[in-house]
Write a protein that holds these residues in place. Structure first.
Motif, mmCIF file in Angstrom:
data_model
loop_
_atom_site.group_PDB
_atom_site.id
_atom_site.type_symbol
_atom_site.label_atom_id
_atom_site.label_comp_id
_atom_site.label_asym_id
_atom_site.label_seq_id
_atom_site.Cartn_x
_atom_site.Cartn_y
_atom_site.Cartn_z
ATOM 1 N N PHE A 154 -3.059 8.685 -1.645
ATOM 2 C CA PHE A 154 -1.748 8.121 -1.321
ATOM 3 C C PHE A 154 -0.640 8.494 -2.305
ATOM 4 C CE2 PHE A 154 -4.699 5.530 1.074
ATOM 5 C CZ PHE A 154 -4.054 5.446 2.304
ATOM 6 N N LEU A 170 -1.172 6.949 6.966
ATOM 7 C CA LEU A 170 -0.086 6.507 6.094
ATOM 8 C C LEU A 170 0.663 5.334 6.715
ATOM 9 C CD1 LEU A 170 1.402 9.925 4.891
ATOM 10 C CD2 LEU A 170 -0.368 8.535 3.819
ATOM 11 N N CYS A 224 4.894 6.939 2.448
ATOM 12 C CA CYS A 224 4.180 5.834 1.805
ATOM 13 C C CYS A 224 5.118 4.792 1.208
ATOM 14 C CB CYS A 224 3.267 6.369 0.702
ATOM 15 S SG CYS A 224 1.888 7.359 1.306
ATOM 16 N N ILE A 227 4.288 0.958 1.521
ATOM 17 C CA ILE A 227 3.035 0.424 1.004
ATOM 18 C C ILE A 227 3.282 -0.411 -0.244
ATOM 19 C CG2 ILE A 227 0.780 1.022 0.029
ATOM 20 C CD1 ILE A 227 0.794 3.533 1.774
#
Length: 295
Positions: A154, A170, A224, A227
């Motif tokens: 990631f 993702l 990403c 996240i």
């Protein structure tokens, strides 16, 4: 109660290998949510040991405590007696976990294939089947070396072996929770020089410096930004020092990643934290916060 689906292959190959299988624990009183969350726990073991079955109790307890299913994958390990024919080196371990995540996100609808899985027993070794639970969001837990593996997936690591995840992996990954992680190999070796011969050279090769596989030199990866990260470290850990986790936290903060830390709640040893209730409680609280922002 928890229904257990064991030894589900995530790579279709013959003959099947136990390293490319996972278990999933589904609470019978599952939380009703449009998010369809799945917790995935990736075990540690210095890239060389442990098995998904070692963490069955943790998975059951996580499923019961959170109300969400928990999947635990295996991956190929670096053998203790390595030869040119059997060597497994970084980033092959992380590649296996990425294959697992791709499978989790693209497996057939369980309503058409769940009959081919066996509760409390083993899945058919002959085929890759549908899941007993169809996730729309992933909450990934990585312990020890698995923290480094998830960072490899990631983040854009600085070396040429970086991995490329599909858009669906993702997009569906909501949070990364990393505990007792290894993030910067050179700093780790400055604290624990014996680790070089114990496992680092076997996993990463023989080098003067391992800066090119350091998470603290990695760039953020496109896709990403949503996240959320949680860095966990126990005050009682004598195998990996807290400096690793603080460096990881500081690096993510410097990259404007949404990250928080828990460095003073746990007091047990490196692996002992996985057997206690406090680790599960930290995970439960974090998931509760994540769900509150998504629903």
């Amino acid at each position: 109660m928890v229904d257990e689906y064991l030894d589900i292959p995530y790579i279709a190959s013959q003959p099947q290998t136990p390293f490319h299988k996972f278990d999933i624990y589904v609470p019978r009183e599952i939380k009703t949510s449009s998010l369809c969350l799945l917790i995935c726990f990736v075990h540690g073991g210095a890239w060389r040991s442990e098995d998904k079955s070692d963490h069955a109790v943790l998975a059951r307890n996580l499923a019961l405590s959170t109300g969400y299913p928990v999947a635990v994958p295996n991956y190929r390990l670096t053998p203790r007696e390595a030869t040119p024919d059997n060597i497994v080196r970084h980033p092959e371990h992380a590649k296996d976990i990425l294959h697992f995540l791709e499978f989790i996100c693209t497996a057939p609808d369980p309503r058409s294939s769940v009959e081919s899985l066996s509760i409390h027993t083993h899945a058919d070794d002959g085929a890759t089947t549908g899941l007993p639970y169809q996730p729309q969001r992933l909450l990934l837990l990585g312990h020890s070396c698995a923290a480094h593996m998830l960072c490899t997936i990631f983040l854009d690591m600085p070396h040429g072996g970086r991995l490329y995840s599909s858009d669906i992996v993702l997009a569906r990954t909501t949070t990364l929770v990393l505990s007792e992680g290894i993030y910067d190999i050179d700093t780790l070796l400055s604290s624990f020089p014996s680790y070089r011969k114990w496992f680092i050279e076997a996993v990463f090769g023989v080098h003067d410096s391992y800066a090119d596989v350091s998470m603290t030199n990695a760039a953020t990866k496109s896709g990403c930004g949503h996240i959320r990260w949680l860095i966990i470290h126990s005050k009682g850990d004598t195998l990996v020092d807290e400096r690793q986790s603080q460096m990881a936290y500081d690096h993510l903060k410097s990259r404007a990643v949404e990250v928080c830390k828990s460095l003073d709640e746990l007091i047990d040893e490196h692996n002992e934290i996985l057997r206690g209730n406090q680790y599960i409680e930290i995970i439960r609280r974090h998931i509760q916060k994540i769900v509150a922002t998504l629903e």
